[in-house]
Design an enzyme around this catalytic site. Structure first.
Site, mmCIF file in Angstrom:
data_model
loop_
_atom_site.group_PDB
_atom_site.id
_atom_site.type_symbol
_atom_site.label_atom_id
_atom_site.label_comp_id
_atom_site.label_asym_id
_atom_site.label_seq_id
_atom_site.Cartn_x
_atom_site.Cartn_y
_atom_site.Cartn_z
ATOM 1 C CB CYS A 1 18.584 -7.323 33.494
ATOM 2 S SG CYS A 1 18.267 -6.762 31.831
ATOM 3 C CG HIS B 1 19.141 -2.966 35.796
ATOM 4 N ND1 HIS B 1 20.320 -3.659 35.837
ATOM 5 C CD2 HIS B 1 18.679 -3.082 34.531
ATOM 6 C CE1 HIS B 1 20.580 -4.179 34.653
ATOM 7 N NE2 HIS B 1 19.592 -3.841 33.827
ATOM 8 C CD GLU C 1 21.420 -3.278 39.202
ATOM 9 O OE1 GLU C 1 20.317 -3.693 39.599
ATOM 10 O OE2 GLU C 1 21.939 -3.658 38.135
ATOM 11 N N GLY D 1 48.649 13.134 49.285
ATOM 12 C CA GLY D 1 47.809 14.124 49.963
ATOM 13 C C GLY D 1 46.342 13.941 49.620
ATOM 14 N N GLY D 2 46.054 13.085 48.644
ATOM 15 C CA GLY D 2 44.666 12.781 48.300
ATOM 16 C C GLY D 2 44.065 11.844 49.344
#
Ligand code: XMP
Length: 513
Positions: free
Chosen positions: A78, A166, A168, A221-222
């Site tokens: 682009c 694009h 992606e 804890g994540g």
């Protein structure tokens, strides 16, 4: 390695992900990098991203022209394509009237190396106001759409390629294959980006930096901080100490579960601090969401400082900073962070004060969230932890509208536990990004048996998302919603009414506060 020069497109990060999906390492770099800095990184190829700018805008981001003389293949996407044309002597045209957004039917010249094994016609996603009117010498057209005769080009001699669409984004058919053609066939990049290799090199790097010194990690804890724990544990074993600060705003039984699970699956030095008394004290009487977040953030810092001192000397502090956080602040061409308005004060370890004496270790700073999950699996982290939904630093405190009290936390914990249990049972937990219950300060009248009830309202929010930047409410089956609502009203006596949040982000945020 593939270098992506970022001109501030909203989707630049996706290019990096797609390249890494080909097992090739890629890095987003500021578009003002010089040719000599870039060549030190020894890239096999360069991708020029899209941009909200037009090449003719005053102040539009350009590149060091010498980059185009390094003899490295270049793919312009682009704006990146228009910039290549502009810098190589072609002509870009402005279409103030004829901007193009959305999908178009693209016809490709499949004899080009860029379109090997790609069908002649496919759907491509466009978002542009300008287009290439005249191509420079030696450049030839390799694709068109109905409205764009020069929708893609190549310059074989220099190995320059450009596409107006694009590749992606998922809306472009074969987009990933086109990027793969560039990265593997045209650039001959090495496919050495795998998680096991990442673990090996990262562990070696950490051992070298840390030597025989000690590292402290604030564990929530994540999935991010748990993965950091697992990686550091593999690298430096008992030189790592993890501190889990329980603010009292966790989900039902979660604090205990985290400590148990982590203790069970990873033999890590884990210090559990129950600081809930202090946190409840700090939020007493506060109803304003930002004040609440700030009060909790400040208390977190002081608890962390106080408790870490008790644990002796640490030279390093480890954090689970991810790649999107790093580039948002680092990439100059990226306009998002510069123009962003503060929506919420995010409280997590990233908010620790700069004057702390620790040096930082951020072993995930090159990874995206889904890569962190892959890494966690590779490190043997238990699937329950890997698949856990994101949970905000201030926890349930920002899901209780108005003042937070122990009683209200207990009520919300019970409602939330029912929601999560039913989602897990029905398989919707894994299919959604995040699910939460919110306790509203609104009371309403109900009838149970023959008696009148008058209790709180609970709002349920379940959203689907890729990265939490945008989200849509998840279309849960009515039967499931019915079951959750019936159970909450029956099993949580303080709640007499349940509503379901049907707002997307934007305009609403995921959390209510
Ligand atoms: P919002 O509510 O801004 O949330 O749409 C986007 C994502 O971020 C999480 N979130 C937080 N995470 N500390 C965190 O670590 C915080 O203070 C915080 N506030 C929101 C939210 O749960 C969602 O996943």
């Amino acid at each position: 390695m593939i270098a992506i020069l970022d001109f501030g497109s909203q989707v630049s990060q996706l290019i990096a992900r797609r390249v890494r999906e080909c097992h090739v390492y890629s890095e987003l770099l500021s578009s003002d990098i010089t040719a000599s800095e870039l060549s030190k990184k020894n890239p096999s190829g360069i991708i020029l991203s899209g941009s909200p700018w037009s090449v003719y805008d005053e102040g539009a981001p350009l590149i060091d022209r010498a980059i185009l003389d390094l003899g490295i293949p270049v793919l312009g996407i682009c704006y990146g394509m228009q910039l290549l044309v502009h810098l190589c002597g072609g002509k870009v045209e402005r279409h103030v009237e004829k901007r193009e957004f959305g999908t178009s039917s693209f016809t490709a010249d499949t004899s080009s190396d860029l379109f090997v094994k790609i069908p002649e016609s496919f759907t491509a996603w466009m978002s542009h106001g300008d287009s290439c009117a005249t191509l420079p010498d030696q450049f030839s057209v390799i694709g068109e759409t109905e409205s764009l005769p020069h929708a893609a080009f190549e310059c074989r001699a220099k190995r320059f390629y450009g596409v107006q669409f694009h590749p992606e984004v998922v809306h472009t058919e074969y987009g990933k294959d086109i990027l793969k053609n560039f990265v593997l066939n045209i650039c001959n990049a090495k496919q050495n980006w795998t998680m096991s290799r990442y673990i090996e090199t990262e562990c070696a790097r950490i051992r070298e930096i840390v030597g025989d010194r000690r590292v402290l990690l604030a564990l929530s804890g994540g999935v991010d901080s748990t993965t950091v724990a697992a990686l550091l544990h593999r690298a430096i074993g008992s030189q790592l100490t993890c501190m889990f600060i329980d603010q009292g705003f966790m989900r039902k039984n979660e604090a205990v579960d985290i400590v148990n699970e982590i203790g069970k699956y990873m033999k890590i030095n884990l210090v559990h601090i129950d600081a809930s008394e202090l946190f409840f004290e700090k939020v007493r009487g506060i109803a304003d969401p930002e004040q609440k977040r700030k009060a909790i953030g400040l208390e977190f810092i002081s608890t962390f400082e106080r408790e870490s001192e008790k644990l002796g000397n640490f030279d390093f502090l480890a954090q689970g900073t991810l790649y999107p956080d790093v580039i948002e602040s680092a990439v100059a061409g990226g306009t998002q962070s510069k123009s962003a308005v503060k929506i919420k004060t995010h409280h997590n370890v990233g908010g620790l004060p700069e004057n702390m004496k620790f040096k930082l270790i951020e072993p995930l700073r090159m990874l995206f969230k889904d890569e962190v999950r892959m890494l966690a699996r590779e490190l043997g982290v238990h699937e329950d932890l890997v698949g856990r939904h994101p949970f905000p630093g201030p926890g349930l405190a920002i899901r209780i509208i108005g003042e937070v009290t122990r009683e209200k936390v207990a009520i919300l914990q019970n409602a939330d536990a029912i929601l999560i249990q039913e989602l897990r049972r029905s398989g919707w937990y894994q299919q959604s990004w995040q699910a939460l219950a919110v306790l509203l300060p609104v009371k309403s009248v109900g009838v149970m048996g023959d008696a009148r009830t008058y209790g709180f309202t609970c709002a349920l929010r379940v959203v689907s998302s890729e990265d939490a930047m945008t989200a849509v409410w998840t279309r849960l089956p009515y039967e499931l919603l019915d079951k959750v609502s019936t159970r909450i009203v029956n099993e949580v006596p303080e709640i007499t009414r349940v509503v379901f949040d049907i707002t997307s982000k934007p305009p609403a945020t995921i959390e209510w506060e």
